[in-house]
Design a protein around this motif. Structure first.
Motif, PDB file in Angstrom:
ATOM      1  N   LYS B 160      85.199  16.349  28.105  1.00 31.70           N
ATOM      2  CA  LYS B 160      86.291  15.842  29.138  1.00 31.70           C
ATOM      3  C   LYS B 160      87.251  15.308  28.477  1.00 31.70           C
ATOM      4  O   LYS B 160      88.673  15.357  28.819  1.00 31.70           O
ATOM      5  N   GLY B 161      87.168  14.444  27.475  1.00 29.62           N
ATOM      6  CA  GLY B 161      88.349  13.801  26.401  1.00 29.62           C
ATOM      7  C   GLY B 161      89.125  14.862  26.042  1.00 29.62           C
ATOM      8  O   GLY B 161      90.418  14.725  26.049  1.00 29.62           O
ATOM      9  N   TYR B 162      88.581  15.652  25.242  1.00 26.87           N
ATOM     10  CA  TYR B 162      89.456  16.862  24.711  1.00 26.87           C
ATOM     11  C   TYR B 162      90.147  17.621  25.919  1.00 26.87           C
ATOM     12  O   TYR B 162      91.378  17.952  25.645  1.00 26.87           O
ATOM     13  N   GLN B 163      89.476  18.066  26.906  1.00 29.58           N
ATOM     14  CA  GLN B 163      90.300  18.751  28.040  1.00 29.58           C
ATOM     15  C   GLN B 163      91.192  18.084  28.574  1.00 29.58           C
ATOM     16  O   GLN B 163      92.455  18.640  28.621  1.00 29.58           O
ATOM     17  N   GLN B 164      91.257  16.722  28.602  1.00 25.01           N
ATOM     18  CA  GLN B 164      92.308  15.946  29.129  1.00 25.01           C
ATOM     19  C   GLN B 164      93.489  15.919  28.118  1.00 25.01           C
ATOM     20  O   GLN B 164      94.717  16.095  28.345  1.00 25.01           O
ATOM     21  N   ARG B 165      93.258  16.018  26.814  1.00 25.72           N
ATOM     22  CA  ARG B 165      94.204  16.005  25.843  1.00 25.72           C
ATOM     23  C   ARG B 165      94.740  17.345  25.759  1.00 25.72           C
ATOM     24  O   ARG B 165      96.141  17.435  25.633  1.00 25.72           O
TER      25      ARG B 165
END
Lengths: 250, 327
Positions: B160-165
């Motif tokens: 999720k963190g990568y997707q947000q970035r």
């Protein structure tokens, strides 16, 4: 070109789903089965046909029923193909990317429609190649075949546009598929309950089947071509109108 | 453009004098009188906002206050029922394509095509925004968002963190003048939150940024200005810097205001409803002098801490009672 970016994304999205490949495979198997069955029937009937003064050829007995089957299949598979394109994107929240980019709604809809057409073109090519293989062994009526394939291409475009419109109406892809299917089936068979006398009613003109059959028989009438073009353009225009209305929430 | 006079005038709303020609050159985004209804329910009532280059505006509000609706209107995702938005001088209603070229938007759900690879997706976003050199633009966005090593990965397989970035990267790939971020840190772990906040601060240096959040601390850390939305109305808007610094003091023994005011560095003294003192000071470091003075006088120091700022008080009041308070 922005439409190119929309088109390539649509094609990428389509060809990366197992559904699109699965439908392509199943459709090809069904068409091939029908094709072989028609050839078998033709071989069986051939001695009797030889005695007739003006016997129907292989194009009438094999190609026409084949194209009719594909046209019927389109009523089911096209809505299943197009259901994700706008409804799925609305559900996933990716429509916001298109809406906040410098892409007009018209470009978006046309790009997505072109992407659907690319998939349908693969199906169309597969369908066209089957009768063409007969040219090695027998004489084909290329005029009739070309008219039939034109009819199939027009029918694909119209069904794709109708499917796209229903996909723009909802957030639920399954509902979009159901709506598109219902609309196409209605357009296909709307004059089935008409008078038997051959009298023309408004439903005769509205029936997709009538217009398609004319083309499949080899009659290229501008009215039939115009019918499919009008359905296509109207459905695409309604899709743009619907997306704009959705944004405005009038 | 719709006149600002048509919008409800809110006493404390901070407005830039953007009507004078010499002030408009740096103005990146102007919204006037934005009104939007969902069915019969009004979601926004005449919102006015102005952003200039270098501004980082935090849009603060409770859930359902109208933050996402405001941002959707500012980015052209939905149209307002009344009011207008202009981005870098282009009206979003009349010249949407030109206006949207200057716009980057991260919605509350990142608009990701999960079947695409990161590089493919960012390249598509760059093409959509008509970037001339797609390759370098994608590399730059990836570097800024810490996505250098995941370019070939499928978005679906990333955390999720990568997707947000990736969502932030798509919003900045074309170096827009206006960046709109809807709750950019929601659902991230503390380390990722700190990374995203640092990135937003960095991005805000040379463009106008507007971000929504329901976390006051986030606004205080990242933003230069704050706007508080409540029930579709803007109840406060103003710069964050230059706020007065107040300390809250509680003593066991009774004390007099002149006594406290005499402490060096204290400018004003007020009492609160619960019997505590509020001292206006130059800097929070004055607390040391106050502590040693009240201890020396034997007043019994019970509590000494930074008091809530005006914005905090407004927001806390909203949070507690759900009612608008004057500020």
């Amino acid at each position: 070109m922005l439409i190119d970016a929309v088109f390539r994304r649509e094609v990428q999205g389509l060809f990366r789903t197992p559904l699109a490949w699965g439908m392509l495979a199943v459709t090809q198997v069904v068409i091939a089965w029908q094709f072989l069955a028609q050839i078998e029937l033709f071989v069986e009937l051939e001695p009797r046909l030889a005695r007739m003064p003006l016997p129907p050829g292989v194009t009438q007995l094999v190609v026409q029923p084949l194209l009719a089957t594909v046209a019927m299949l389109l009523l089911f598979i096209v809505p299943a193909l197009t259901m994700q394109t706008l409804a799925g994107e609305r559900r996933a929240g990716t429509l916001a990317l298109w809406y906040s980019s410098p892409v007009t709604l018209r470009t978006l809809v046309l790009g997505k429609f072109a992407g659907q057409c690319a998939w349908l073109l693969v199906l169309w090519t597969g369908t066209a190649l089957m009768p063409l293989t007969l040219a090695w062994g027998t004489a084909l009526d290329f005029g009739t075949l070309a008219a039939g394939l034109l009819g199939l291409a027009l029918m694909m475009a119209a069904a794709g546009a109708v499917g796209l419109f229903f996909s723009s109406l909802t957030t639920h892809p399954a509902l979009a598929a159901l709506g598109g299917f219902a609309c196409l089936v209605f357009l296909w068979m709307c004059d089935w309950s008409g008078p038997m006398s051959g009298e023309t009613t408004v439903f005769t003109h509205l029936s997709m089947m009538n217009h398609f059959q004319n083309l499949a028989r080899g009659y290229v009438d501008s009215a039939d071509v115009a019918y499919f073009l009008i359905v296509t353009v109207a459905a695409l225009a309604l899709t743009v109108w619907r997306l704009d209305g959705d944004r405005r929430a009038l | 453009m719709r006149s600002a006079g048509l919008a409800p005038r809110l006493g404390s709303v901070y407005r830039l004098a953007n009507n004078s020609p010499h002030m408009t050159q740096d103005v990146s985004l102007v919204a006037r009188g934005l009104t939007r209804r969902y069915g019969t329910r009004a979601a926004l009532h005449g919102i006015d906002l102005t952003l200039r280059r270098g501004d980082c505006l935090g849009l603060l509000g409770l859930n359902g206050a109208g933050k996402s609706t405001t941002l959707r209107i500012l980015t052209g995702v939905i149209a307002p029922h009344a009011g207008s938005v202009s981005i870098c001088g282009h009206s979003l209603a009349d010249d949407a394509v030109a206006a949207k070229r200057h716009l980057g938007y991260l919605p509350d759900i990142p608009p990701l095509f999960v079947d695409a690879r990161v590089d493919e997706y960012l390249a598509l976003c760059a093409q959509l925004r008509e970037v001339a050199d797609v390759g370098p633009a994608v590399e730059r966005a990836k570097r800024r968002c810490g996505l250098g090593d995941v370019g070939a990965r499928l978005i679906r397989n990333l955390s999720k963190g990568y997707q947000q970035r990736i969502g932030i990267a798509q919003a900045i790939v074309h170096e827009p003048a206006v960046l709109v971020l809807d709750e950019p840190t929601v659902g991230l772990d503390p380390l990722q939150i700190s990374d995203v906040r640092r990135l937003v601060r960095e991005l805000a240096r040379d463009r106008a940024v507007i971000l929504s959040t329901h976390l006051l601390a986030e606004v205080q850390q990242i933003c230069t200005r704050v706007a508080i939305l409540h029930e579709g109305r803007l109840v406060h808007e103003g710069p964050l810097a230059g706020e007065e610094c107040w300390l809250r003091l509680r003593l066991r023994a009774p004390a007099s205001a002149p006594l406290l005011a005499a402490i060096g560095g204290v400018h004003a003294v007020k009492t609160t409803e619960d019997g505590a003192w509020l001292l206006q000071v130059d800097t929070p470091a004055t607390a040391e002098a106050i502590a040693s003075r009240v201890t020396a006088d034997g007043l019994g120091l019970l509590e000494l801490r930074a008091a809530d700022s005006a914005i905090e008080q407004t927001f806390l009041e909203l949070t507690r009672s759900g009612k608008v308070v004057a500020c």
